[in-house]
Motif scaffolding. Structure first.
Motif, short mmCIF file in Angstrom:
data_model
loop_
_atom_site.label_atom_id
_atom_site.label_comp_id
_atom_site.label_asym_id
_atom_site.label_seq_id
_atom_site.Cartn_x
_atom_site.Cartn_y
_atom_site.Cartn_z
N LEU A 168 -39.85 76.91 42.28
CA LEU A 168 -39.81 75.92 43.37
C LEU A 168 -38.51 75.11 43.30
O LEU A 168 -38.15 74.60 42.25
CB LEU A 168 -41.00 74.95 43.24
CG LEU A 168 -40.96 73.70 44.12
CD1 LEU A 168 -41.05 74.05 45.61
CD2 LEU A 168 -42.11 72.75 43.74
N VAL B 213 -45.90 67.97 50.35
CA VAL B 213 -46.76 68.31 49.20
C VAL B 213 -46.01 69.02 48.07
O VAL B 213 -46.53 69.14 46.96
CB VAL B 213 -47.93 69.23 49.64
CG1 VAL B 213 -48.89 68.48 50.53
CG2 VAL B 213 -47.42 70.49 50.35
N THR B 214 -44.80 69.49 48.33
CA THR B 214 -44.17 70.36 47.32
C THR B 214 -43.78 69.58 46.06
O THR B 214 -43.92 70.08 44.95
CB THR B 214 -42.94 71.09 47.89
OG1 THR B 214 -42.00 70.12 48.39
CG2 THR B 214 -43.34 72.02 49.03
N ILE C 130 -46.07 78.59 40.69
CA ILE C 130 -44.61 78.33 40.71
C ILE C 130 -43.98 78.50 39.33
O ILE C 130 -42.77 78.65 39.22
CB ILE C 130 -44.25 76.94 41.30
CG1 ILE C 130 -44.99 75.82 40.57
CG2 ILE C 130 -44.52 76.89 42.78
CD1 ILE C 130 -44.58 74.43 41.04
N SER D 89 -45.16 67.14 44.65
CA SER D 89 -46.29 66.86 43.75
C SER D 89 -46.87 68.13 43.13
O SER D 89 -47.76 68.06 42.28
CB SER D 89 -47.37 66.05 44.47
OG SER D 89 -47.73 66.74 45.64
N ALA D 90 -46.34 69.31 43.52
CA ALA D 90 -46.78 70.55 42.86
C ALA D 90 -46.14 70.67 41.46
O ALA D 90 -46.57 71.47 40.65
CB ALA D 90 -46.40 71.77 43.71
N VAL E 197 -47.90 80.77 48.66
CA VAL E 197 -48.26 79.57 49.42
C VAL E 197 -49.51 79.91 50.22
O VAL E 197 -49.57 80.98 50.84
CB VAL E 197 -47.12 79.20 50.40
CG1 VAL E 197 -47.49 77.97 51.22
CG2 VAL E 197 -45.81 78.98 49.66
N GLN F 35 -50.68 74.71 50.33
CA GLN F 35 -50.75 74.58 48.86
C GLN F 35 -49.86 75.60 48.19
O GLN F 35 -49.71 76.73 48.68
CB GLN F 35 -52.20 74.79 48.38
CG GLN F 35 -53.13 73.69 48.83
CD GLN F 35 -54.55 73.87 48.29
OE1 GLN F 35 -54.76 74.53 47.28
NE2 GLN F 35 -55.50 73.28 48.98
N LEU F 36 -49.28 75.20 47.05
CA LEU F 36 -48.40 76.09 46.29
C LEU F 36 -49.14 76.60 45.07
O LEU F 36 -49.90 75.85 44.45
CB LEU F 36 -47.17 75.29 45.82
CG LEU F 36 -46.01 75.09 46.79
CD1 LEU F 36 -46.44 74.69 48.16
CD2 LEU F 36 -45.01 74.11 46.21
N HIS F 37 -48.89 77.87 44.73
CA HIS F 37 -49.55 78.45 43.56
C HIS F 37 -48.53 79.24 42.74
O HIS F 37 -47.61 79.85 43.30
CB HIS F 37 -50.66 79.43 43.99
CG HIS F 37 -51.59 78.84 45.02
ND1 HIS F 37 -52.73 78.12 44.68
CD2 HIS F 37 -51.54 78.85 46.38
CE1 HIS F 37 -53.33 77.72 45.79
NE2 HIS F 37 -52.63 78.15 46.83
N GLY G 47 -38.93 73.63 48.83
CA GLY G 47 -39.68 72.44 49.25
C GLY G 47 -38.80 71.59 50.15
O GLY G 47 -37.97 70.83 49.68
#
Ligand code: RFL
Ligand code: PHB
Length: 393
Positions: free
Chosen positions: A280, A164-165, A132, A167-168, A139, A128-130, A157
């Motif tokens: 990102l 998943v990147t 950004i 859709s972040a 991550v 999961q990304l946080h 990404g």
């Protein structure tokens, strides 16, 4: 953990980025969902543009490529009932392309990563990304049952189309351009000698393609309906259908053998824009997909990574963020060029089950035009060889 660039995905895009960054003294950690064996087992690309070969050589990744890669000087197009045409890239562009499998590139990248003791985390779950949008992204993921957190300056990404990147990025901030084609490809790898040229065949029964991985390893594809199932395609049926689509004097030269890999691929064109949101940056199949006709996907992953690595280098070495700001527009020029080329080749060569009589007739005469116009061949040859890379620094 802390690093400068967190790279999500250890496919060709992610591993190449980590290698180039290392050569510019920029630290990175690659976080990959699968194990190495899985990544290496995916049989994909085979054709490299001159600029891709150049990037690999420039970064010390060309030794085995120079030895085992096969020069590829054009593509042969065969049209049932209308003969064939060799689109001579060497003659029209003065450049040679190369056939060298993506699996081999991936092996070379893993070998280079091992030689420098690279930080590569495989079997990472729940990535999961946080943050950004802010200055301190991170991550999180699970590895060996332990929750992990990787703080970084930037996130790349590189996790492919199903990652998943992408859709972040909040949906309201992006635009997706998509085209799905009404057919699929059934690919077969077999330890038999290939035909001499990469050959694309248009036939009323559907498109077929002959390619190779080496003098003893062939790669063939057949157009199938979208709902085709691998279990309905035992080897005998595959070889029989393949031979029916090639002219008979070519079919005689196709050597059949046991398939060591068989896969089905749907065909789509897809681009998300922009390629950046905050900290990102998307690269490779995470950002765009082209149908495999024309063999562009891996080449685009390499050019994205080339541009992104140069931009990150300008940031760390000189505090210059202008290339980072222009990363998307620069990369997208090559991307859309390849999107147009692969769409053209795909619609030219396949049988669209819903095509009208008008569309089929126009398709025949498009091929005839290519056969008779050297200017049209030169244009296609230049498109196939790909745009040159823009030097950023
Ligand atoms: P990849 O190769 O899909 O790698 C992405 C990596 O990310 C991992 N991943 C994750 N990691 C962490 N967290 C997650 N949540 C994750 N989700 C996924 C995946 O496990 C994987 O390891 O993308 P990358 O690096 O951008 O590379 C792109 C190329 O693989 C692709 O464009 C080419 O294979 C396309 N392609 C071809 N390209 C060419 O240039 N020439 C060709 O001749 C050619 N032939 C082809 C092709 C693709 C094909 N298929 C199967 C679609 C022929 C075929 C049949
Ligand atoms: C391949 O060798 O796998 C290949 C070659 C040409 C294409 C697509 C795939 O257009």
């Amino acid at each position: 953990m802390r690093t400068q660039v967190a790279i999500i995905g250890g496919g060709p895009a992610g591993m190449l980025l980590s290698e180039i960054l290392h050569q510019h003294d920029i630290r990175s950690v690659v976080v990959e969902k699968h194990g190495r064996a899985h990544v290496l087992s995916r049989i994909r690309a085979g054709v490299l543009e001159p600029s891709t070969v150049d990037v690999l050589h420039r970064h010390g990744l060309g030794t085995r490529l120079a030895r085992d890669g096969k020069p590829h000087d054009g593509m042969r197009l065969v049209w049932a009932g209308r003969g064939d045409l060799f689109v001579d890239t060497l003659r029209h562009t003065g450049q040679r392309m190369t056939t060298y499998g993506q699996t081999s590139i991936q092996e070379d990248l893993f070998a280079a990563a091992d030689a420098r003791g690279a930080a590569l985390i495989t079997q990472a779950q729940n990535v999961q990304l946080h943050g950004i949008d802010g200055a301190q992204p991170c991550v999180t993921f699970t590895h060996d049952g332990q929750a992990q957190r990787l703080d970084c300056d930037f996130i790349a990404g590189c996790d492919g189309f199903h990652g998943v990147t992408r859709s972040a990025i909040p949906a309201a901030m992006t635009r997706e351009y998509t085209l799905s084609y009404p057919y699929a490809w059934l690919g077969v790898l077999a330890p038999v000698p290939p035909l001499p040229d990469i050959t694309y065949v248009h036939h009323p029964r559907g498109f077929a393609l002959a390619s190779s991985r080496s003098a003893t390893l062939s790669r063939y594809y057949l157009q199938t309906p979208l709902d085709a199932r691998i279990e309905d395609w035992p080897d005998d049926r595959f070889w029989d259908e393949l031979r029916q689509r090639f002219p008979s004097d070519w079919a005689r030269h196709i050597v059949a053998g046991p398939a060591t890999e068989k896969s089905l691929t749907t065909l789509r064109s897809f681009v998300v824009e922009p390629l950046r949101h905050g900290r990102l940056f998307l690269a490779g199949d995470a950002a765009h997909i082209v149908p495999p006709t024309g063999a562009k996907g891996l080449n685009l992953a390499v050019s994205d990574v080339f541009y992104l690595s140069r931009a990150l280098f300008a940031h760390y070495a000189r505090g210059d963020d202008s290339a980072l700001a222009r990363y998307g527009e620069t990369a997208l020029r090559r991307v859309w060029h390849a999107v147009r080329t692969s769409r053209y080749l795909t619609t030219l060569l396949h049988i669209d089950p819903a095509a009208t009589a008008f569309e089929r007739r126009a398709q025949d005469y498009e091929f005839e035009h290519l056969q008779t116009s050297v200017a049209a061949q030169a244009l296609l040859a230049a498109q196939y060889a790909g745009l040159p890379l823009e030097e950023l620094t």
